[in-house]
Scaffold this motif. Structure first.
Motif, short mmCIF file in Angstrom:
data_model
loop_
_atom_site.label_atom_id
_atom_site.label_comp_id
_atom_site.label_asym_id
_atom_site.label_seq_id
_atom_site.Cartn_x
_atom_site.Cartn_y
_atom_site.Cartn_z
N ALA A 251 0.84 -1.21 0.00
CA ALA A 251 0.00 0.00 0.00
C ALA A 251 0.87 1.26 0.00
O ALA A 251 0.56 2.24 -0.69
CB ALA A 251 -0.93 -0.01 1.22
N LEU A 252 1.95 1.25 0.77
CA LEU A 252 2.86 2.39 0.81
C LEU A 252 3.55 2.59 -0.54
O LEU A 252 3.66 3.72 -1.05
CB LEU A 252 3.91 2.19 1.90
N PRO B 45 -1.15 10.42 -4.08
CA PRO B 45 -1.67 11.54 -3.29
C PRO B 45 -3.19 11.59 -3.31
O PRO B 45 -3.82 11.44 -4.36
CB PRO B 45 -1.06 12.76 -3.98
N GLY B 46 -3.78 11.77 -2.14
CA GLY B 46 -5.23 11.81 -2.01
C GLY B 46 -5.86 10.46 -1.74
O GLY B 46 -7.04 10.37 -1.37
N GLU B 47 -5.09 9.40 -1.88
CA GLU B 47 -5.61 8.04 -1.68
C GLU B 47 -5.51 7.64 -0.22
O GLU B 47 -4.61 8.08 0.51
CB GLU B 47 -4.81 7.07 -2.54
N LEU C 281 -4.55 2.28 8.47
CA LEU C 281 -4.78 3.12 7.29
C LEU C 281 -3.44 3.55 6.73
O LEU C 281 -2.50 3.84 7.48
CB LEU C 281 -5.60 4.36 7.64
N VAL C 282 -3.36 3.64 5.42
CA VAL C 282 -2.20 4.20 4.74
C VAL C 282 -2.67 5.44 3.99
O VAL C 282 -3.56 5.37 3.14
CB VAL C 282 -1.56 3.19 3.77
N GLY C 283 -2.09 6.58 4.32
CA GLY C 283 -2.48 7.84 3.69
C GLY C 283 -1.81 9.02 4.37
O GLY C 283 -1.09 8.85 5.36
N ALA C 284 -2.06 10.20 3.84
CA ALA C 284 -1.43 11.41 4.39
C ALA C 284 -1.97 11.73 5.78
O ALA C 284 -1.22 12.12 6.68
CB ALA C 284 -1.64 12.59 3.45
N PHE C 285 -3.28 11.59 5.95
CA PHE C 285 -3.93 11.84 7.25
C PHE C 285 -5.29 11.15 7.22
O PHE C 285 -5.98 11.17 6.19
CB PHE C 285 -4.11 13.34 7.50
N PRO C 286 -5.71 10.51 8.32
CA PRO C 286 -6.96 9.74 8.31
C PRO C 286 -8.19 10.61 8.03
O PRO C 286 -8.45 11.58 8.73
CB PRO C 286 -7.02 9.16 9.73
N ARG C 287 -8.93 10.23 7.02
CA ARG C 287 -10.12 11.02 6.64
C ARG C 287 -11.18 11.01 7.73
O ARG C 287 -11.92 11.98 7.90
CB ARG C 287 -10.72 10.45 5.35
N VAL C 288 -11.26 9.90 8.47
CA VAL C 288 -12.30 9.81 9.49
C VAL C 288 -12.13 10.91 10.53
O VAL C 288 -13.12 11.42 11.08
CB VAL C 288 -12.29 8.41 10.15
N ALA C 289 -10.90 11.31 10.80
CA ALA C 289 -10.66 12.39 11.76
C ALA C 289 -11.07 13.74 11.19
O ALA C 289 -11.40 14.67 11.94
CB ALA C 289 -9.19 12.42 12.17
N SER D 8 5.81 4.69 13.42
CA SER D 8 7.10 5.32 13.17
C SER D 8 7.37 5.40 11.67
O SER D 8 8.25 6.15 11.23
CB SER D 8 8.22 4.54 13.88
N LEU D 9 6.64 4.63 10.89
CA LEU D 9 6.66 4.73 9.43
C LEU D 9 5.59 5.74 9.03
O LEU D 9 4.39 5.47 9.13
CB LEU D 9 6.37 3.36 8.81
N ALA D 10 6.02 6.91 8.59
CA ALA D 10 5.07 7.98 8.26
C ALA D 10 4.07 7.52 7.22
O ALA D 10 4.40 6.84 6.25
CB ALA D 10 5.84 9.20 7.75
N GLY D 11 2.80 7.89 7.44
CA GLY D 11 1.74 7.53 6.51
C GLY D 11 1.00 6.26 6.88
O GLY D 11 0.03 5.89 6.21
#
Length: 294
Positions: free
Chosen positions: A65-66, A71-73, A136-144, A116-119
């Motif tokens: 996944a990483l 971007p955006g996924e 979750l793998v992404g820039a920031f969790p959408r649920v938040a 510790s692994l960003a994303g």
């Protein structure tokens, strides 16, 4: 010739000899952030080969996944069905990163921790049901973000009527008007707009007034990188309070940002690509250990 302030000669207290000797008293500066956290890879111990093999399969999915992230996924990897020993090994391999998130609203709570692994984000959901967990793998969790601007209490947002202005205001009303206008006009893809209270003249009453009228949202974020950054959603859409503290917890920057989510708490594309490489190295070492104990 007079100066910009109408002075015709240097004021008392300026010029050579007017200031204390730094060599005698020392200069006092506001302590800056220190103690930056750095990535330290950790390979889980293979005590049970069967358990470690299942954990490796989960880590392979995360690494894929990483490596293939765009971007955006956002990619969700369920872990509810994993046995506790397997999940513990996955957690041990991923480690704990800099960003922690809490989302609280009536009836439910989310606790989110970046690895510790960003994303890579570990999400736990609590409420009137058994605890649910996922990665979750992404820039920031959408649920938040989806729940961020839900008011945690009944508040009156927007400008205050002229007759109900609190005493002691200096710039509170124009600052609030600017923030509300920017919030209403902001659309996804727009650049961030920030108001810096650390540089802007204001009174304590201004600050309290703006905080009260913006309200408090459901999402709170702590980023423990170079010092601490605390990010709080307001009850006003796309308006975040962003406060930076140094290592002795002194406020050094106080800002309000109008943006989808402040960049300081997001994993950058470069960081996610780097995480894919680091996890690949962990998997190689884990595979070697598994082959050795079989």
């Amino acid at each position: 010739m007079s100066s910009l302030f109408g002075m015709t000669h240097p004021p008392v207290g300026f010029g050579p000899g007017s200031q204390p000797d730094a060599s005698e008293e020392g200069l006092e500066y506001l302590p800056m952030p220190s103690g930056m956290r750095v990535y330290e890879p950790h390979l889980p111990e293979v005590a049970d080969p069967a358990c470690a093999a299942v954990a490796r399969e989960v880590l392979v999915r995360i690494q894929g996944a990483l490596a293939n992230w765009s971007p955006g996924e956002e990619i969700r990897i369920p872990v509810d069905d994993l046995d506790s020993p397997v999940l513990a090994l996955v957690d041990e391999a991923l480690g704990e990163g800099e960003v922690a998130v809490k989302v609280e609203r009536a009836g439910d709570r989310l606790e989110i921790q970046e690895a510790s692994l960003a994303g890579v984000w570990r999400v736990r959901a609590f409420g009137d049901w058994p605890t649910r967990e996922s990665l979750l793998v992404g820039a920031f969790p959408r649920v938040a973000l989806n729940r961020a601007f839900t008011a945690t209490a009944s508040v009156v947002t927007g400008p205050a009527p002229a007759g109900l202005m609190p005493t002691g205001l200096m710039n509170g009303q124009p600052i609030l008007t600017e923030l509300l206008d920017r919030s209403a006009a902001w659309r996804r893809g727009h650049g961030p707009h920030a108001v810096n209270f650390s540089l802007l003249p204001h009174t304590p009453e201004d600050l309290a007034f703006v905080e009260q009228r913006l309200g408090v949202g459901a999402t709170t974020i702590l980023s423990r990188g170079y010092g601490n950054c605390r990010v709080t959603a307001t009850a006003t859409p796309n308006v975040w309070w962003v406060r930076y503290y140094n290592s002795v917890d002194t406020l050094i920057l106080d800002t309000v940002e109008i943006v989808d989510v402040p960049a300081v708490v997001c994993a950058a594309a470069e960081d996610i690509a780097d995480s894919a490489e680091r996890l690949a190295e962990i998997l190689d070492a884990l595979t070697t250990d598994l082959e050795r104990v079989r």
